[in-house]
Design a protein around this motif. Structure first.
Motif, PDB file in Angstrom:
ATOM      1  N   GLU A  55       0.827  -1.205   0.000  1.00  0.00           N
ATOM      2  CA  GLU A  55       0.000   0.000   0.000  1.00  0.00           C
ATOM      3  C   GLU A  55       0.865   1.260   0.000  1.00  0.00           C
ATOM      4  O   GLU A  55       0.566   2.236  -0.703  1.00  0.00           O
ATOM      5  CB  GLU A  55      -0.920   0.012   1.219  1.00  0.00           C
ATOM      6  CG  GLU A  55      -2.032  -1.004   1.151  1.00  0.00           C
ATOM      7  CD  GLU A  55      -2.855  -1.026   2.425  1.00  0.00           C
ATOM      8  OE1 GLU A  55      -2.729  -0.094   3.252  1.00  0.00           O
ATOM      9  OE2 GLU A  55      -3.633  -1.972   2.590  1.00  0.00           O
ATOM     10  N   GLU A  56       1.935   1.244   0.790  1.00  0.00           N
ATOM     11  CA  GLU A  56       2.822   2.408   0.847  1.00  0.00           C
ATOM     12  C   GLU A  56       3.502   2.643  -0.500  1.00  0.00           C
ATOM     13  O   GLU A  56       3.614   3.779  -0.963  1.00  0.00           O
ATOM     14  CB  GLU A  56       3.875   2.210   1.943  1.00  0.00           C
ATOM     15  CG  GLU A  56       4.771   3.395   2.154  1.00  0.00           C
ATOM     16  CD  GLU A  56       4.054   4.622   2.684  1.00  0.00           C
ATOM     17  OE1 GLU A  56       4.547   5.727   2.406  1.00  0.00           O
ATOM     18  OE2 GLU A  56       3.005   4.491   3.334  1.00  0.00           O
ATOM     19  N   VAL A  57       3.938   1.578  -1.140  1.00  0.00           N
ATOM     20  CA  VAL A  57       4.579   1.707  -2.450  1.00  0.00           C
ATOM     21  C   VAL A  57       3.596   2.251  -3.472  1.00  0.00           C
ATOM     22  O   VAL A  57       3.934   3.126  -4.277  1.00  0.00           O
ATOM     23  CB  VAL A  57       5.164   0.348  -2.901  1.00  0.00           C
ATOM     24  CG1 VAL A  57       5.544   0.360  -4.366  1.00  0.00           C
ATOM     25  CG2 VAL A  57       6.371  -0.022  -2.057  1.00  0.00           C
ATOM     26  N   GLU A  58       2.359   1.755  -3.442  1.00  0.00           N
ATOM     27  CA  GLU A  58       1.337   2.257  -4.367  1.00  0.00           C
ATOM     28  C   GLU A  58       1.084   3.744  -4.152  1.00  0.00           C
ATOM     29  O   GLU A  58       0.982   4.512  -5.114  1.00  0.00           O
ATOM     30  CB  GLU A  58       0.030   1.470  -4.201  1.00  0.00           C
ATOM     31  CG  GLU A  58       0.083   0.043  -4.700  1.00  0.00           C
ATOM     32  CD  GLU A  58       0.224  -0.034  -6.204  1.00  0.00           C
ATOM     33  OE1 GLU A  58      -0.370   0.800  -6.907  1.00  0.00           O
ATOM     34  OE2 GLU A  58       0.941  -0.938  -6.667  1.00  0.00           O
ATOM     35  N   SER A  59       0.968   4.176  -2.896  1.00  0.00           N
ATOM     36  CA  SER A  59       0.709   5.593  -2.637  1.00  0.00           C
ATOM     37  C   SER A  59       1.904   6.448  -3.053  1.00  0.00           C
ATOM     38  O   SER A  59       1.734   7.540  -3.595  1.00  0.00           O
ATOM     39  CB  SER A  59       0.366   5.826  -1.166  1.00  0.00           C
ATOM     40  OG  SER A  59       1.481   5.595  -0.344  1.00  0.00           O
ATOM     41  N   GLN A  60       3.131   5.944  -2.817  1.00  0.00           N
ATOM     42  CA  GLN A  60       4.319   6.692  -3.228  1.00  0.00           C
ATOM     43  C   GLN A  60       4.397   6.805  -4.756  1.00  0.00           C
ATOM     44  O   GLN A  60       4.747   7.854  -5.286  1.00  0.00           O
ATOM     45  CB  GLN A  60       5.594   6.019  -2.695  1.00  0.00           C
ATOM     46  CG  GLN A  60       5.740   6.070  -1.192  1.00  0.00           C
ATOM     47  CD  GLN A  60       5.989   7.460  -0.667  1.00  0.00           C
ATOM     48  OE1 GLN A  60       6.614   8.269  -1.326  1.00  0.00           O
ATOM     49  NE2 GLN A  60       5.488   7.736   0.517  1.00  0.00           N
ATOM     50  N   ASN A  61       4.063   5.717  -5.457  1.00  0.00           N
ATOM     51  CA  ASN A  61       4.064   5.758  -6.925  1.00  0.00           C
ATOM     52  C   ASN A  61       3.037   6.755  -7.444  1.00  0.00           C
ATOM     53  O   ASN A  61       3.294   7.493  -8.400  1.00  0.00           O
ATOM     54  CB  ASN A  61       3.800   4.375  -7.505  1.00  0.00           C
ATOM     55  CG  ASN A  61       5.021   3.495  -7.454  1.00  0.00           C
ATOM     56  OD1 ASN A  61       6.139   3.962  -7.358  1.00  0.00           O
ATOM     57  ND2 ASN A  61       4.809   2.191  -7.507  1.00  0.00           N
ATOM     58  N   HIS A  62       1.855   6.769  -6.819  1.00  0.00           N
ATOM     59  CA  HIS A  62       0.810   7.716  -7.218  1.00  0.00           C
ATOM     60  C   HIS A  62       1.293   9.149  -7.001  1.00  0.00           C
ATOM     61  O   HIS A  62       1.106  10.023  -7.861  1.00  0.00           O
ATOM     62  CB  HIS A  62      -0.464   7.440  -6.420  1.00  0.00           C
ATOM     63  CG  HIS A  62      -1.610   8.332  -6.781  1.00  0.00           C
ATOM     64  ND1 HIS A  62      -2.239   8.283  -8.000  1.00  0.00           N
ATOM     65  CD2 HIS A  62      -2.214   9.322  -6.089  1.00  0.00           C
ATOM     66  CE1 HIS A  62      -3.194   9.191  -8.040  1.00  0.00           C
ATOM     67  NE2 HIS A  62      -3.192   9.839  -6.896  1.00  0.00           N
ATOM     68  N   LEU A  63       1.931   9.396  -5.853  1.00  0.00           N
ATOM     69  CA  LEU A  63       2.454  10.724  -5.552  1.00  0.00           C
ATOM     70  C   LEU A  63       3.525  11.127  -6.560  1.00  0.00           C
ATOM     71  O   LEU A  63       3.536  12.262  -7.053  1.00  0.00           O
ATOM     72  CB  LEU A  63       3.026  10.746  -4.134  1.00  0.00           C
ATOM     73  CG  LEU A  63       3.636  12.055  -3.660  1.00  0.00           C
ATOM     74  CD1 LEU A  63       2.555  13.114  -3.507  1.00  0.00           C
ATOM     75  CD2 LEU A  63       4.352  11.850  -2.350  1.00  0.00           C
ATOM     76  N   LEU A  64       4.418  10.201  -6.879  1.00  0.00           N
ATOM     77  CA  LEU A  64       5.471  10.508  -7.855  1.00  0.00           C
ATOM     78  C   LEU A  64       4.903  10.763  -9.247  1.00  0.00           C
ATOM     79  O   LEU A  64       5.394  11.634  -9.972  1.00  0.00           O
ATOM     80  CB  LEU A  64       6.491   9.369  -7.902  1.00  0.00           C
ATOM     81  CG  LEU A  64       7.403   9.248  -6.681  1.00  0.00           C
ATOM     82  CD1 LEU A  64       8.235   7.985  -6.780  1.00  0.00           C
ATOM     83  CD2 LEU A  64       8.284  10.460  -6.548  1.00  0.00           C
TER      84      LEU A  64
END
Length: 131
Positions: free
Chosen positions: A62-71
Motif C-alpha cells: 500500500e505504501e509503495v502504491e501511494s508513493q508511486n501515485h504521488l510521484l
C-alpha cells in the motif's frame, strides 16, 4: 536365570511401567503427546509469524502504491511547469528580438527601479521621524 530376564523384559515391554535401571523413563505415549504438543505450538507460532509477514507485506504494498501515485502526480506537475516555463522563455526571446520591445522593457525596468527607490526613501524618513 535367562528365563527370568526374558520374562522381566517382556513384562516391561508389555506393561511399560517406566522403570529402567532405577530411574524413571517416560512412556512412549507421553513422549508422543509432548511431541505433538510441541509441534502444535511451533505450528501456531509459525502461523502467527506468517500472518504478521503477510500484513507487513500488505502495508508495504500500500505504501509503495501511494508513493508511486504521488510521484506520478509530481511528474505530471513538473511536465506542466516545464511547458509553462518554455512558453514564457519563448515570449521573452520574442520581446528581446525587437528593438522597440527592448525600449519598452527598459522603460518598465526604470519605473520599477524608481518606485523601489522612492519606497525605500519613504521608509527611511518615517523611521527617522519616529526615532
Amino acid at each position: 536365570m535367562s528365563y527370568r530376564r526374558e520374562h522381566r523384559n517382556s513384562r516391561t515391554a508389555l506393561f511399560d511401567d517406566g522403570l529402567e535401571e532405577g530411574g524413571l523413563r517416560p512412556s512412549s505415549s507421553f513422549s508422543h503427546e509432548t511431541d505433538d504438543h510441541d509441534n502444535d505450538k511451533a505450528v501456531h507460532t509459525l502461523q502467527d509469524r506468517v500472518l504478521f509477514l503477510k500484513r507487513l507485506t500488505g502495508d508495504i504494498h500500500e505504501e509503495v502504491e501511494s508513493q508511486n501515485h504521488l510521484l506520478d502526480r509530481m511528474g505530471n506537475n513538473m511536465d506542466t511547469s516545464r511547458g509553462i516555463m518554455s512558453g514564457t522563455m519563448d515570449r521573452f526571446k520574442m520581446v528581446f528580438e525587437k528593438k522597440s520591445s527592448r525600449r519598452t522593457c527598459a522603460l518598465a525596468g526604470f519605473f520599477i527601479l524608481s518606485f523601489l527607490i522612492l519606497y525605500y526613501l519613504i521608509r527611511v524618513l518615517v523611521y527617522l521621524k519616529q526615532g
